[in-house]
Design an enzyme around this catalytic site. Sequence first.
Site, short mmCIF file in Angstrom:
data_model
loop_
_atom_site.label_atom_id
_atom_site.label_comp_id
_atom_site.label_asym_id
_atom_site.label_seq_id
_atom_site.Cartn_x
_atom_site.Cartn_y
_atom_site.Cartn_z
N ARG A 18 -39.87 -47.50 -46.96
CA ARG A 18 -40.98 -48.29 -47.53
C ARG A 18 -40.61 -48.73 -48.95
O ARG A 18 -39.53 -48.44 -49.45
CB ARG A 18 -42.26 -47.45 -47.55
N ASP A 39 -34.08 -41.91 -44.73
CA ASP A 39 -35.29 -41.50 -45.47
C ASP A 39 -35.75 -40.15 -44.96
O ASP A 39 -35.35 -39.72 -43.87
CB ASP A 39 -36.42 -42.54 -45.28
N TYR A 161 -38.58 -38.31 -66.02
CA TYR A 161 -38.12 -39.38 -65.12
C TYR A 161 -37.11 -40.28 -65.83
O TYR A 161 -36.05 -40.60 -65.28
CB TYR A 161 -39.34 -40.20 -64.68
N THR A 198 -45.56 -50.70 -56.14
CA THR A 198 -45.39 -49.92 -54.90
C THR A 198 -46.26 -48.67 -55.04
O THR A 198 -46.95 -48.48 -56.04
CB THR A 198 -43.93 -49.47 -54.76
P1 NDP Z 1 -41.65 -45.22 -53.14
O1 NDP Z 1 -42.17 -43.87 -53.47
O2 NDP Z 1 -42.60 -46.29 -52.71
O3 NDP Z 1 -40.48 -45.11 -52.04
C1 NDP Z 1 -39.43 -44.19 -52.22
C2 NDP Z 1 -38.94 -43.75 -50.86
O4 NDP Z 1 -37.94 -42.74 -51.06
C3 NDP Z 1 -40.06 -43.11 -50.05
O5 NDP Z 1 -39.95 -43.46 -48.70
C4 NDP Z 1 -39.80 -41.64 -50.29
O6 NDP Z 1 -40.37 -40.75 -49.35
C5 NDP Z 1 -38.29 -41.62 -50.24
N1 NDP Z 1 -37.74 -40.37 -50.74
C6 NDP Z 1 -38.27 -39.54 -51.67
N2 NDP Z 1 -37.52 -38.45 -51.81
C7 NDP Z 1 -36.49 -38.58 -50.94
C8 NDP Z 1 -35.38 -37.77 -50.60
N3 NDP Z 1 -35.19 -36.56 -51.16
N4 NDP Z 1 -34.50 -38.23 -49.68
C9 NDP Z 1 -34.69 -39.41 -49.08
N5 NDP Z 1 -35.72 -40.22 -49.34
C10 NDP Z 1 -36.62 -39.80 -50.26
O7 NDP Z 1 -40.84 -45.70 -54.44
P2 NDP Z 1 -40.35 -47.16 -54.87
O8 NDP Z 1 -40.01 -47.97 -53.70
O9 NDP Z 1 -41.31 -47.67 -55.87
O10 NDP Z 1 -39.02 -46.76 -55.67
C11 NDP Z 1 -37.71 -46.90 -55.13
C12 NDP Z 1 -36.72 -46.65 -56.25
O11 NDP Z 1 -36.96 -47.59 -57.31
C13 NDP Z 1 -36.83 -45.26 -56.88
O12 NDP Z 1 -35.55 -44.78 -57.19
C14 NDP Z 1 -37.62 -45.53 -58.17
O13 NDP Z 1 -37.36 -44.56 -59.13
C15 NDP Z 1 -37.10 -46.89 -58.55
N6 NDP Z 1 -37.97 -47.66 -59.41
C16 NDP Z 1 -39.28 -47.93 -59.06
C17 NDP Z 1 -40.08 -48.67 -59.90
C18 NDP Z 1 -41.52 -48.96 -59.58
O14 NDP Z 1 -42.24 -49.41 -60.49
N7 NDP Z 1 -41.98 -48.77 -58.37
C19 NDP Z 1 -39.57 -49.22 -61.18
C20 NDP Z 1 -38.18 -48.89 -61.44
C21 NDP Z 1 -37.44 -48.14 -60.59
P3 NDP Z 1 -41.69 -39.88 -49.83
O15 NDP Z 1 -42.80 -40.87 -49.90
O16 NDP Z 1 -41.88 -38.85 -48.76
O17 NDP Z 1 -41.40 -39.27 -51.16
#
Ligand code: NDP
Length: 267
Positions: A18, A39, A161, A198
């Site tokens: 997602r 994931d 973070y 997100t």
């Molecule tokens: P989301 O929480 O929407 O999606 C992250 C996904 O990673 C989820 O499906 C989550 O599952 C999964 N995940 C978490 N832990 C693990 C793990 N140990 N192994 C495999 N998958 C895992 O986050 P975003 O899409 O917003 O973020 C994606 C990336 O972008 C991240 O690295 C974030 O730090 C970075 N980012 C995001 C920003 C934002 O504003 N959204 C801004 C800048 C950077 P689950 O839901 O179960 O945790």
Amino acid sequence: MSGKTLAGRKALITGGARGIGAGIAQRLAEAGAAVMIGDILADLGRQTADALARHGVKTGFVALDVTDDAQWENAVAATVATLGGYDILVNNAGIEITSLVADIQAADLRRMCEVNVVGVGLGMKHAFRAMRPGGPAGAGGAVVNISSVAATIAFPAIAGYSATKSAVDRLTRIAAMEAGKLGYGIRVNCVYPGLIPTEMGLQLATDIVANGLAADIESAVGSVIGQTPLGRLADVAEVADAVAFLCSNDARFITGAGVPVDGGMGM
Ligand code: NDP
């Protein structure tokens, strides 16, 4: 950038079920890549892969907790077996646990280090072993790590973070140095996205209010927009476009770089 710039390429995207990861998967597929979704969210991950498959994309899902060395080995083997190779890794999985410095919990800090730092380190280790000459994929490739604007600015309540995302930046550069000097044929870059609404981004805005740093979500988001010269939040597709570029041959002489996709917030 458009067109089939990634035709024939084989990509694994962590946290691809997602959010930003799913957007990157879609963008790389549009550019012609076969895409493996990794994931911890199995049902959603399968649904994301199935949706791509319905559009004719060669794809699959593999259960992958990025903190687990053995699961990485399995995910790389599954990617090679399902897609017929492996030459793109997007280390996207990440978590954010908001806290004022005065309230930091050791367990929260350790969990963010596990997912955001250990996860990226292990991903690159297994990508290097698979993609470098003599590896089971063996044709070189490109790695893109998802850092954050948080690595480049000081923003309250996300110290832990931000530290982990700064670590992603350093991991990227040293991995790029090693891969270049050791002749792996692998480029390594990172991107620094700005705030995106997100689930993670919206939760951060809620937490900022809960920590007394903004009166309501609207003003929390408004303060981010106020610090952004282009005057709005980032969009998943904008991050995905930058990732697709860095994976493509158009970026063939770019390695060890960090690309902001933040509307100028971190300048
Ligand atoms: P989301 O929480 O929407 O999606 C992250 C996904 O990673 C989820 O499906 C989550 O599952 C999964 N995940 C978490 N832990 C693990 C793990 N140990 N192994 C495999 N998958 C895992 O986050 P975003 O899409 O917003 O973020 C994606 C990336 O972008 C991240 O690295 C974030 O730090 C970075 N980012 C995001 C920003 C934002 O504003 N959204 C801004 C800048 C950077 P689950 O839901 O179960 O945790």
